[in-house]
Design an enzyme around this catalytic site. Structure first.
Site, PDB file in Angstrom:
ATOM      1  N   LYS A  26       0.845  -1.154   0.024  1.00  0.00           N
ATOM      2  CA  LYS A  26      -0.038   0.114   0.119  1.00  0.00           C
ATOM      3  C   LYS A  26       0.876   1.363  -0.058  1.00  0.00           C
ATOM      4  O   LYS A  26       0.583   2.278  -0.786  1.00  0.00           O
ATOM      5  CB  LYS A  26      -1.052  -0.044   1.122  1.00  0.00           C
ATOM      6  N   GLN A  61      -4.900  -1.870   9.700  1.00  0.00           N
ATOM      7  CA  GLN A  61      -4.692  -3.014   9.060  1.00  0.00           C
ATOM      8  C   GLN A  61      -5.168  -4.193  10.015  1.00  0.00           C
ATOM      9  O   GLN A  61      -4.897  -4.431  11.181  1.00  0.00           O
ATOM     10  CB  GLN A  61      -3.182  -3.359   8.939  1.00  0.00           C
ATOM     11  N   ASP A 112     -11.337   2.604   4.103  1.00  0.00           N
ATOM     12  CA  ASP A 112     -11.736   1.167   3.940  1.00  0.00           C
ATOM     13  C   ASP A 112     -13.280   0.921   3.846  1.00  0.00           C
ATOM     14  O   ASP A 112     -13.455  -0.301   3.576  1.00  0.00           O
ATOM     15  CB  ASP A 112     -11.085   0.184   5.196  1.00  0.00           C
TER      16      ASP A 112
END
Length: 287
Positions: A52, A96, A119
């Site tokens: 990322k 994460q 997200d």
């Protein structure tokens, strides 16, 4: 049989994102920023975060990774998220997953400001997505929808079987397909006869993390198979949840692993970050 090439499409999207970043910098003096929270030292999580960060750098997005030990308290993580929510240089925040067992994942995800929730896991964005309203959409299901669109595959009226019901992939995948007017069956660990459902499906989307879960006898001729699963074999090879070699000849379209849905996830995350930066600029004009 046509391969749904996620790598090629993700490269195309990354170039579009890069152009958007240049435009934002030139016209508004804004560089989009993404903050990633990484708790613990899980090798797979660390690898995803590195990918990322690299993609952000290539696109011209400012990226920062907050690495924390897995012994960190929940309160400390919440404190750092509150700081990020207030930081005007950060447009997107992602945590994460998975988090250590002592941390309440829901509480952490709910602590991210909805306008920075790139997200798409906050209840605010989940609710809006369920209603078919504009929202941040979780990157993996979003990537699948873009991949279908790129190959002119319209889910409307099709029988779709989604295998897996996680909050990150399965549920949002089912919702997006339902919003696209597909007839959706969602299967999970308690489904009695998986084959009975997959055999009827025009489109199968599977993402549970089980090698060879979908075999040749479970797929009808001409079906479209989207493999969202990712598993590493003992020899280091990456495979999905579908027995690709045997299933592929029966399909009209299929995604490979790697090179299918995986690259799309990162591309859509970048796209969500640009969207967040644009929304920030719009809100400034409205203030």
């Amino acid at each position: 049989m046509t391969i749904l090439d996620g790598k090629a499409l993700s490269n195309k999207i990354k170039e579009e994102v890069k152009a958007d970043v240049v435009k934002l910098q030139k016209e508004k003096g804004v560089t989009p920023g993404l903050a990633v929270v990484l708790v613990g030292s899980d090798p797979a999580s660390a690898a995803y975060v590195n990918m990322k960060s690299k993609a952000c750098k290539e696109a011209g997005i400012y990226s920062i990774v907050h690495e924390m030990p897995d012994t960190i308290s929940q309160d400390k993580i919440l404190e750092i998220l509150a700081m990020m929510n207030k930081n005007p240089n950060i447009d997107g925040i992602l945590v994460q997953l998975p988090l250590p067992k002592h941390v309440d994942t829901t509480a952490i995800l709910e602590a991210i400001a909805p306008k920075k929730d790139v997200d798409g896991f906050h209840a605010y964005n989940t609710g809006r997505m369920n209603l078919g309203l504009d929202s941040f959409i979780p990157a993996t299901p979003y990537g699948v929808m873009e991949l279908l669109k790129e190959y002119n595959i319209d889910p409307q009226g099709k029988d779709v079987c989604v295998v897996g019901a996680s909050n990150i992939v399965g549920k949002p995948m089912s919702t997006l397909l339902l919003n696209a007017n597909a007839t959706v069956t969602t299967c999970h660990i308690y489904t009695k006869n998986l084959k009975e459902h997959t055999l009827k499906a025009d489109i199968i989307c599977v993402g549970v993390g089980k090698v060879n879960l979908i075999t040749e006898d479970m797929v009808k001729d001409g079906a479209i198979v989207v493999d969202i699963g990712i598993n590493r074999l003992d020899n280091g090879k990456l495979v999905g949840d579908v027995d690709y070699e045997k299933v592929a000849p029966k399909c009209s379209y299929i995604t490979p692993v790697p090179g299918g849905v995986g690259p799309m996830t990162i591309a859509m995350l970048l796209k969500n970050t640009i969207k967040a930066a644009k929304l920030r600029e719009e809100s400034k004009l409205n203030d």
